[in-house]
Design an enzyme around this catalytic site. Structure first.
Site, PDB file in Angstrom:
ATOM      1  N   GLY A 116      -8.066  -5.361  -9.710  1.00 39.91           N
ATOM      2  CA  GLY A 116      -6.750  -4.755  -9.950  1.00 39.91           C
ATOM      3  C   GLY A 116      -6.788  -3.408 -10.639  1.00 39.91           C
ATOM      4  N   ILE A 123      -1.504 -11.148   5.951  1.00 36.76           N
ATOM      5  CA  ILE A 123      -0.109 -11.413   5.581  1.00 36.76           C
ATOM      6  C   ILE A 123       0.625 -12.064   6.756  1.00 36.76           C
ATOM      7  CG2 ILE A 123       2.016 -10.317   4.748  1.00 36.76           C
ATOM      8  CD1 ILE A 123       0.191  -9.194   2.924  1.00 36.76           C
ATOM      9  N   HIS A 153      -6.309   1.372   2.042  1.00 39.14           N
ATOM     10  CA  HIS A 153      -7.548   0.962   2.690  1.00 39.14           C
ATOM     11  C   HIS A 153      -8.662   1.918   2.242  1.00 39.14           C
ATOM     12  CE1 HIS A 153      -9.864  -1.194   5.671  1.00 39.14           C
ATOM     13  NE2 HIS A 153     -10.427  -0.035   5.966  1.00 39.14           N
ATOM     14  N   ASP A 177      -4.075  -3.021  10.076  1.00 42.37           N
ATOM     15  CA  ASP A 177      -4.563  -1.698   9.649  1.00 42.37           C
ATOM     16  C   ASP A 177      -4.041  -0.573  10.537  1.00 42.37           C
ATOM     17  OD1 ASP A 177      -6.010  -2.318   7.357  1.00 42.37           O
ATOM     18  OD2 ASP A 177      -7.817  -2.835   8.478  1.00 42.37           O
ATOM     19  N   GLU A 191      -8.526   6.730  -4.986  1.00 43.67           N
ATOM     20  CA  GLU A 191      -7.393   5.778  -4.976  1.00 43.67           C
ATOM     21  C   GLU A 191      -6.568   5.912  -6.253  1.00 43.67           C
ATOM     22  OE1 GLU A 191      -8.986   2.203  -2.134  1.00 43.67           O
ATOM     23  OE2 GLU A 191      -9.376   1.975  -4.266  1.00 43.67           O
TER      24      GLU A 191
HETATM   25  C1  GAR Z   1      -9.707  -1.059  -3.257  1.00 46.31           C
HETATM   26  O1  GAR Z   1     -10.775  -0.190  -3.041  1.00 46.31           O
HETATM   27  C2  GAR Z   1      -8.862  -1.200  -2.012  1.00 46.31           C
HETATM   28  O2  GAR Z   1      -8.829  -0.040  -1.231  1.00 46.31           O
HETATM   29  C3  GAR Z   1      -9.570  -2.301  -1.295  1.00 46.31           C
HETATM   30  O3  GAR Z   1      -9.921  -3.215  -2.297  1.00 46.31           O
HETATM   31  C4  GAR Z   1     -10.208  -2.484  -3.495  1.00 46.31           C
HETATM   32  C5  GAR Z   1      -9.517  -3.163  -4.656  1.00 46.31           C
HETATM   33  O4  GAR Z   1      -9.925  -2.602  -5.862  1.00 46.31           O
HETATM   34  N1  GAR Z   1      -8.725  -2.885  -0.278  1.00 46.31           N
HETATM   35  C6  GAR Z   1      -9.172  -3.326   0.881  1.00 46.31           C
HETATM   36  O5  GAR Z   1     -10.352  -3.325   1.194  1.00 46.31           O
HETATM   37  C7  GAR Z   1      -8.089  -3.856   1.820  1.00 46.31           C
HETATM   38  N2  GAR Z   1      -8.566  -3.905   3.177  1.00 46.31           N
HETATM   39  P1  GAR Z   1      -9.130  -2.888  -7.214  1.00 46.31           P
HETATM   40  O6  GAR Z   1      -8.926  -4.400  -7.288  1.00 46.31           O
HETATM   41  O7  GAR Z   1     -10.011  -2.414  -8.302  1.00 46.31           O
HETATM   42  O8  GAR Z   1      -7.823  -2.152  -7.142  1.00 46.31           O
END
Ligand code: GAR
Length: 185
Positions: free
Chosen positions: A12, A87, A103, A144, A173
């Site tokens: 998270g 989902i 993503h 996606d 991100e």
């Molecule tokens: C993030 O890098 C997000 O882009 C990825 O999971 C990670 C969660 O990190 N999502 C996916 O791969 C969805 N297909 P976080 O829990 O530290 O935010």
């Protein structure tokens, strides 16, 4: 005031940045953090911000429990921040153009089934790509493939490892996701 719910399955770190961003916002509040993992660290992060949490199993989600919760909480937008379950279609349909996913790659590359988290960074490394990045997109029934709202890239060298690629992607991100959500509302 728009009411946002964050769905997350893991650490998270993105959810935390989003909660921090909207903490004093007059436009939106994070009204709920929901997770399919009762032990996910995102739930601790939510508590720190005083944000209510909700956990559910895949079975419960598929039976409509999560949708009911989002509706009973009057949620306007759903933010997927590292949410790793598929989902259900009725949940997607309940939030048309109001569900956003991040993503960890430059879609359409490295999208689709099984492409999440470190699997993506390992595939990028194995392909010897010279760049990777992030994609923020609306969620439609073809997971996606919803409308892309924003992409940002970062260069890679042959010295990068899946771990260093993950760090670079997380940095992008954290920098962009809260702002892009804010702009969408
Ligand atoms: C993030 O890098 C997000 O882009 C990825 O999971 C990670 C969660 O990190 N999502 C996916 O791969 C969805 N297909 P976080 O829990 O530290 O935010």
């Amino acid at each position: 005031m728009k009411r946002l719910a964050i769905l997350a399955s893991g650490s998270g770190s993105n959810a935390e940045k989003i909660m921090a961003h909207f903490q004093h916002s007059e436009k939106a509040e994070i009204a709920l953090v929901a997770s399919n993992k009762a032990e996910a660290f995102v739930l601790e992060r939510a508590k720190k911000f005083g944000v209510p949490t909700f956990t559910f199993t895949r079975k419960e989600m598929d039976a409509g429990t999560l949708l009911e919760k989002l509706q009973s909480e009057n949620i306007d937008w759903v933010i997927l921040a590292g949410f790793l379950l598929k989902i259900p279609v009725d949940l997607i349909r309940a939030f048309p153009d109001k569900m956003v996913n991040i993503h960890p790659a430059l879609l359409p590359k490295y999208g689709g089934k099984g492409m999440y988290g470190n699997f993506v960074h390992e595939a990028v490394k194995a392909a010897g790509d010279t760049e990777t990045g992030i994609t923020i997109h609306l969620v439609n029934e073809n997971y996606d493939e919803g409308r892309i709202v924003f992409q940002a890239s970062t260069p890679l060298t042959s010295a990068d490892t899946p771990e260093s690629i993950a760090d670079k992607v997380h940095a992008l991100e954290h920098k962009h996701f809260p702002e892009i959500i804010d702009g969408l509302l």
